[in-house]
Scaffold this motif. Structure first.
Motif, short mmCIF file in Angstrom:
data_model
loop_
_atom_site.label_atom_id
_atom_site.label_comp_id
_atom_site.label_asym_id
_atom_site.label_seq_id
_atom_site.Cartn_x
_atom_site.Cartn_y
_atom_site.Cartn_z
N GLU A 1 0.84 -1.20 0.00
CA GLU A 1 0.00 0.00 0.00
C GLU A 1 0.88 1.24 0.00
N ILE A 2 0.46 2.25 -0.77
CA ILE A 2 1.11 3.57 -0.76
C ILE A 2 0.03 4.62 -0.54
N GLY A 3 0.31 5.55 0.36
CA GLY A 3 -0.57 6.69 0.57
C GLY A 3 0.25 7.96 0.55
N ALA A 4 -0.27 9.01 -0.04
CA ALA A 4 0.50 10.26 -0.13
C ALA A 4 -0.45 11.45 -0.11
N VAL A 5 0.01 12.53 0.51
CA VAL A 5 -0.77 13.76 0.63
C VAL A 5 0.08 14.90 0.08
N GLU A 6 -0.49 15.72 -0.78
CA GLU A 6 0.23 16.84 -1.37
C GLU A 6 0.14 18.08 -0.49
N LEU A 7 1.29 18.73 -0.27
CA LEU A 7 1.34 20.00 0.43
C LEU A 7 1.87 21.07 -0.52
N SER A 8 1.36 22.27 -0.36
CA SER A 8 1.90 23.42 -1.09
C SER A 8 2.10 24.53 -0.07
N GLY A 9 3.33 25.03 0.04
CA GLY A 9 3.62 26.00 1.08
C GLY A 9 3.36 25.44 2.46
N HIS A 10 3.63 24.15 2.63
CA HIS A 10 3.46 23.42 3.89
C HIS A 10 2.00 23.18 4.26
N MET A 11 1.06 23.45 3.40
CA MET A 11 -0.34 23.24 3.72
C MET A 11 -0.98 22.25 2.75
N PRO A 12 -1.88 21.36 3.23
CA PRO A 12 -2.51 20.37 2.34
C PRO A 12 -3.33 21.03 1.24
N THR A 13 -3.20 20.49 0.03
CA THR A 13 -3.96 21.03 -1.10
C THR A 13 -5.27 20.29 -1.32
N GLY A 14 -5.41 19.12 -0.70
CA GLY A 14 -6.59 18.28 -0.94
C GLY A 14 -6.31 17.16 -1.93
N ARG A 15 -5.18 17.23 -2.64
CA ARG A 15 -4.81 16.16 -3.57
C ARG A 15 -4.11 15.04 -2.82
N THR A 16 -4.53 13.82 -3.09
CA THR A 16 -3.92 12.67 -2.45
C THR A 16 -3.67 11.57 -3.48
N TYR A 17 -2.84 10.63 -3.10
CA TYR A 17 -2.59 9.43 -3.91
C TYR A 17 -2.72 8.23 -2.98
N HIS A 18 -3.49 7.23 -3.42
CA HIS A 18 -3.66 6.03 -2.60
C HIS A 18 -3.78 4.82 -3.52
N GLN A 19 -2.99 3.79 -3.20
CA GLN A 19 -3.00 2.59 -4.04
C GLN A 19 -2.67 1.35 -3.22
N TYR A 20 -3.57 0.34 -3.28
CA TYR A 20 -3.24 -0.99 -2.77
C TYR A 20 -2.50 -1.74 -3.87
N ILE A 21 -1.60 -2.62 -3.49
CA ILE A 21 -0.73 -3.29 -4.45
C ILE A 21 -0.67 -4.78 -4.14
N ASN A 22 -0.79 -5.58 -5.18
CA ASN A 22 -0.62 -7.03 -5.04
C ASN A 22 0.88 -7.32 -4.89
N PRO A 23 1.29 -7.88 -3.73
CA PRO A 23 2.72 -8.08 -3.51
C PRO A 23 3.29 -9.31 -4.21
N GLU A 24 2.42 -10.06 -4.88
CA GLU A 24 2.83 -11.28 -5.59
C GLU A 24 3.49 -12.28 -4.63
N ARG A 25 3.01 -12.27 -3.42
CA ARG A 25 3.45 -13.24 -2.42
C ARG A 25 2.40 -13.27 -1.32
N SER A 26 2.49 -14.25 -0.44
CA SER A 26 1.55 -14.35 0.67
C SER A 26 1.80 -13.27 1.70
#
Length: 229
Positions: free
Chosen positions: A23-48
């Protein structure tokens, strides 16, 4: 200035031993303040998913089975972060995994100097004190009650709040130099000094405290500091 507050969740601790990002999660800041843009992705690790990792993240093999592998989302992730600085708690860990995954896909790796490590900042600011994300939330009064399991996006959102506090609160860029302070009223007089108070502030010393001090000084004899002219 654009920054990305980032967190990953993994199957374990060492990519060299077969552990992968789930899993990856990310939050965008501009001038040290959140912009509301985010990135979120679950990932198949190809293993148990190991039992211990499942207990921490709540992500099982069935849930991850239909999620994309890292190779399918790697470029999308790089596009989102662009050339921004990466704000990460314990950056060495996440950068190690991200660069392993990017390397396996033949994508460009992330230079270590792009990472801002909030764990390092916290340890320098509060030496000897706990510096986990939960401990910093308690220190700064940040609500993390919804953090019952480790989740990358939620942890990134919480870390964004912690980061703002670590670098000086909600207005980290509000630093007045002597020049800006002198000209902030529009007059531009760099020789301005505050005028004396027209009426001195009343003493906060009570009559009983003053009498006790006088009695104490008398006991010290004529050489007492308070009797010198």
């Amino acid at each position: 200035m654009r920054e990305i507050v980032l967190d990953t969740e993994t199957t374990g601790f060492e990519p060299d031993q077969g552990d992968r990002i789930v899993e990856i999660g990310a939050v965008e800041l501009s001038g040290h303040m959140p912009t509301g843009r985010t990135y979120h992705q679950y990932i198949n690790p190809e293993r148990s998913m190991p039992q211990g990792a499942y207990e921490i993240h709540g992500l099982g093999d069935e849930f991850l089975a239909d999620k994309p592998v890292f190779k399918a989302i790697g470029q999308q992730f790089l596009d989102f972060i662009g050339d921004a600085k990466l704000v990460i708690h314990n950056a060495t860990f996440d950068m190690k995994f991200l660069n392993a995954e990017l390397g396996w896909c033949g994508l460009p790796k992330l230079p270590d100097n792009r990472a801002i490590d909030t764990l390092d900042i916290a340890r320098r600011r509060f030496p000897g004190s706990p510096a986990s994300l939960d401990a910093l939330c308690r220190r700064f009064g940040i609500d993390n009650s919804s953090r019952t399991l480790h989740g990358a996006l939620l942890d990134s959102e919480i870390l964004a709040e912690v980061y703002l506090e670590l670098i000086g609160g909600r207005q980290p860029d509000l630093v007045l130099s002597s020049d800006t302070a002198a000209t902030s009223d529009g007059g531009g007089d760099s020789n301005w000094r505050p005028a004396p108070r027209p009426t001195p502030l009343p003493s906060r010393l009570t009559a009983a405290e003053a009498a006790a001090h006088e009695a104490f000084v008398e006991k010290l004899g004529d050489g007492a500091l308070w009797k010198r002219a």
